[in-house]
Design a protein around this motif. Sequence first.
Motif, PDB file in Angstrom:
ATOM      1  N   ALA A  15       0.827  -1.207   0.000  1.00 36.18           N
ATOM      2  CA  ALA A  15       0.000   0.000   0.000  1.00 36.18           C
ATOM      3  C   ALA A  15       0.860   1.256   0.000  1.00 36.18           C
ATOM      4  CB  ALA A  15      -0.929   0.004   1.211  1.00 36.18           C
ATOM      5  N   GLU A  16       2.020   1.183   0.615  1.00 32.28           N
ATOM      6  CA  GLU A  16       2.921   2.328   0.618  1.00 32.28           C
ATOM      7  C   GLU A  16       3.541   2.538  -0.762  1.00 32.28           C
ATOM      8  OE1 GLU A  16       4.520   5.354   3.388  1.00 32.28           O
ATOM      9  OE2 GLU A  16       2.691   4.251   2.988  1.00 32.28           O
ATOM     10  N   ILE A  17       3.808   1.453  -1.474  1.00 32.55           N
ATOM     11  CA  ILE A  17       4.269   1.587  -2.858  1.00 32.55           C
ATOM     12  C   ILE A  17       3.201   2.298  -3.685  1.00 32.55           C
ATOM     13  CG2 ILE A  17       4.879   0.359  -4.979  1.00 32.55           C
ATOM     14  CD1 ILE A  17       6.083  -1.858  -3.224  1.00 32.55           C
ATOM     15  N   VAL A  18       1.948   1.903  -3.503  1.00 36.62           N
ATOM     16  CA  VAL A  18       0.846   2.554  -4.219  1.00 36.62           C
ATOM     17  C   VAL A  18       0.816   4.033  -3.896  1.00 36.62           C
ATOM     18  CG1 VAL A  18      -1.658   2.696  -4.475  1.00 36.62           C
ATOM     19  CG2 VAL A  18      -0.540   0.443  -4.347  1.00 36.62           C
ATOM     20  N   ARG A  19       0.885   4.372  -2.615  1.00 41.30           N
ATOM     21  CA  ARG A  19       0.826   5.792  -2.214  1.00 41.30           C
ATOM     22  C   ARG A  19       1.950   6.597  -2.858  1.00 41.30           C
ATOM     23  NH1 ARG A  19       2.895   9.451   1.573  1.00 41.30           N
ATOM     24  NH2 ARG A  19       4.442   7.952   2.326  1.00 41.30           N
ATOM     25  N   HIS A  24       4.364   9.701  -8.547  1.00 37.66           N
ATOM     26  CA  HIS A  24       5.553   9.494  -9.381  1.00 37.66           C
ATOM     27  C   HIS A  24       5.231   9.901 -10.814  1.00 37.66           C
ATOM     28  CE1 HIS A  24       8.987   7.625 -11.315  1.00 37.66           C
ATOM     29  NE2 HIS A  24       9.493   7.288 -10.130  1.00 37.66           N
ATOM     30  N   PRO A  25       5.986  10.829 -11.386  1.00 38.39           N
ATOM     31  CA  PRO A  25       5.639  11.353 -12.718  1.00 38.39           C
ATOM     32  C   PRO A  25       5.914  10.394 -13.870  1.00 38.39           C
ATOM     33  CG  PRO A  25       7.712  12.297 -11.979  1.00 38.39           C
ATOM     34  CD  PRO A  25       7.164  11.518 -10.819  1.00 38.39           C
ATOM     35  N   GLN A  26       6.681   9.328 -13.607  1.00 40.47           N
ATOM     36  CA  GLN A  26       7.072   8.434 -14.703  1.00 40.47           C
ATOM     37  C   GLN A  26       6.562   7.012 -14.516  1.00 40.47           C
ATOM     38  OE1 GLN A  26       8.679   9.483 -17.455  1.00 40.47           O
ATOM     39  NE2 GLN A  26       8.628  11.554 -16.650  1.00 40.47           N
ATOM     40  N   ALA A  27       5.628   6.787 -13.596  1.00 39.33           N
ATOM     41  CA  ALA A  27       5.165   5.428 -13.321  1.00 39.33           C
ATOM     42  C   ALA A  27       3.646   5.336 -13.358  1.00 39.33           C
ATOM     43  CB  ALA A  27       5.680   4.958 -11.965  1.00 39.33           C
ATOM     44  N   GLU A  28       3.165   4.217 -13.861  1.00 38.26           N
ATOM     45  CA  GLU A  28       1.730   3.939 -13.918  1.00 38.26           C
ATOM     46  C   GLU A  28       1.490   2.523 -13.397  1.00 38.26           C
ATOM     47  OE1 GLU A  28      -1.819   3.198 -17.232  1.00 38.26           O
ATOM     48  OE2 GLU A  28       0.249   3.613 -17.863  1.00 38.26           O
ATOM     49  N   ILE A  29       0.654   2.390 -12.382  1.00 33.95           N
ATOM     50  CA  ILE A  29       0.348   1.066 -11.836  1.00 33.95           C
ATOM     51  C   ILE A  29      -0.701   0.390 -12.728  1.00 33.95           C
ATOM     52  CG2 ILE A  29      -0.464  -0.249  -9.847  1.00 33.95           C
ATOM     53  CD1 ILE A  29       0.380   2.115  -8.081  1.00 33.95           C
ATOM     54  N   PRO A 338      16.520   9.934 -12.088  1.00 34.01           N
ATOM     55  CA  PRO A 338      17.107  10.440 -10.847  1.00 34.01           C
ATOM     56  C   PRO A 338      16.508   9.688  -9.659  1.00 34.01           C
ATOM     57  CG  PRO A 338      16.498  12.257 -12.283  1.00 34.01           C
ATOM     58  CD  PRO A 338      15.938  11.020 -12.913  1.00 34.01           C
ATOM     59  N   GLU A 339      17.346   9.329  -8.689  1.00 35.28           N
ATOM     60  CA  GLU A 339      16.891   8.465  -7.599  1.00 35.28           C
ATOM     61  C   GLU A 339      15.761   9.070  -6.778  1.00 35.28           C
ATOM     62  OE1 GLU A 339      19.933   6.563  -5.194  1.00 35.28           O
ATOM     63  OE2 GLU A 339      21.274   6.560  -6.939  1.00 35.28           O
ATOM     64  N   ASN A 340      15.696  10.377  -6.728  1.00 35.85           N
ATOM     65  CA  ASN A 340      14.674  11.018  -5.899  1.00 35.85           C
ATOM     66  C   ASN A 340      13.354  11.235  -6.630  1.00 35.85           C
ATOM     67  OD1 ASN A 340      15.994  12.995  -7.522  1.00 35.85           O
ATOM     68  ND2 ASN A 340      15.196  14.628  -6.209  1.00 35.85           N
ATOM     69  N   THR A 341      13.242  10.749  -7.882  1.00 34.55           N
ATOM     70  CA  THR A 341      11.999  10.948  -8.636  1.00 34.55           C
ATOM     71  C   THR A 341      10.817  10.339  -7.887  1.00 34.55           C
ATOM     72  OG1 THR A 341      13.243  10.839 -10.722  1.00 34.55           O
ATOM     73  CG2 THR A 341      10.851  10.610 -10.849  1.00 34.55           C
ATOM     74  N   GLY A 342       9.846  11.143  -7.579  1.00 38.73           N
ATOM     75  CA  GLY A 342       8.666  10.689  -6.851  1.00 38.73           C
ATOM     76  C   GLY A 342       8.911  10.414  -5.383  1.00 38.73           C
ATOM     77  N   LEU A 343      10.093  10.730  -4.888  1.00 37.10           N
ATOM     78  CA  LEU A 343      10.445  10.362  -3.513  1.00 37.10           C
ATOM     79  C   LEU A 343      10.822  11.536  -2.619  1.00 37.10           C
ATOM     80  CD1 LEU A 343      12.534   7.122  -4.113  1.00 37.10           C
ATOM     81  CD2 LEU A 343      10.384   7.283  -2.842  1.00 37.10           C
ATOM     82  N   ASP A 344      10.680  12.748  -3.118  1.00 32.62           N
ATOM     83  CA  ASP A 344      10.967  13.899  -2.264  1.00 32.62           C
ATOM     84  C   ASP A 344       9.783  14.151  -1.341  1.00 32.62           C
ATOM     85  OD1 ASP A 344      13.603  14.595  -2.813  1.00 32.62           O
ATOM     86  OD2 ASP A 344      13.038  15.617  -4.662  1.00 32.62           O
ATOM     87  N   LEU A 345       9.592  13.215  -0.441  1.00 32.52           N
ATOM     88  CA  LEU A 345       8.476  13.242   0.492  1.00 32.52           C
ATOM     89  C   LEU A 345       8.905  13.955   1.770  1.00 32.52           C
ATOM     90  CD1 LEU A 345       7.650   9.451   0.009  1.00 32.52           C
ATOM     91  CD2 LEU A 345       6.514  11.363  -1.152  1.00 32.52           C
TER      92      LEU A 345
END
Length: 350
Positions: A15-19, A24-29, A338-345
């Motif tokens: 569920a955290e991966i989903v959140r 994330h601008p480059q990922a689609e579940i 970039p490693e921080n893509t979608g992860l600058d939480l």
Amino acid sequence: MIKVGIIGATGYAGAEIVRILMGHPQAEIVWYGSRSFAGDKYESIYRNMFKIVDAKCMDEDMDKLSGEADVIFTATPQGLCASLVNEEILSKVKIIDLSADFRLKDVAVYEEWYKLEHKAPSYIEEAVYGLCEINRKDIAGARIVANPGCYTTCSILTAYPLVKEGLIDVDSLIIDAMSGVSGAGRGAKVANLYCEVNESAKPYGVANHRHTPEIEEQLGYAAGRKLLLNFTPHLVPMNRGILVTEYAKLTSKDGVLPTYEEIAAVYEKYYKDEHFIRLLNKGEYPETRWVETSNYVDIGFEIDRRTGRIIMMGALDNLVKGAAGQAVQNMNILFGLPENTGLDLVPAFP
């Protein structure tokens, strides 16, 4: 867009991966896999996803999923990923496994500590241990990434620079760690009920916790030899968080212990350019509340000259950097982002 499938999407880590991937601008579940909730709408299980995720949960058919996704996250109990993976699947898709199936390089050690027969030992050697700050070069070309455990991520990163530089006696290393209740997963267990956990703290897995060989193996690579250490986890009444406190004898040069500044310089050498590792100032110590819901690891230390020991401390969110966030960070490396893509939480407080 990176097409993502998640097997185990209704557990806490899944569920955290989903959140995270919702931002994330480059990922689609494309696949919300769940054995327990197949056919149910995802938003009916996690109401925080109401009007955000309009999809039904699917099964764990990795063969079919491999034809629809670019990467599969397996946020499942030990043994499942190894039982599903095969060469045909790996020829089409990358796998980031959040279980322990491919973390340990010795199959006998895995089977001893996890009490399971390994179903895919032929893939153990090629799997890359997905501790991004240490193994990113190997991760980039991997087909299988073994996402590290939460306790292990915090324990290894906190001590790694000093082990690598030979500044501590690794035979003296002792690790105490505390975890929030979410680390035990979403399954119903009496020991994790509110009344059992609230207003209490307890050690568990004493002298036999299954993350011990993982920590020993990875720090052993840093030390250049096999090592044994004491690791004792504790359950504390909070939802999220890992806090580790590690103790070791400092090595001296001509009878003189290293100074605080020399130790700090070693941490800077290894981590100054790491986006998700925050080295604290002198006299500051990590707290789980300052990393909650983020992918950061906070690290601090103190030298006890009276005993000749160093006390190393680290904190992270067990569901983010300790699981889902690190998995997404691995995905970013695999796909050249970039490693921080979608992860600058930004950490949430209170």
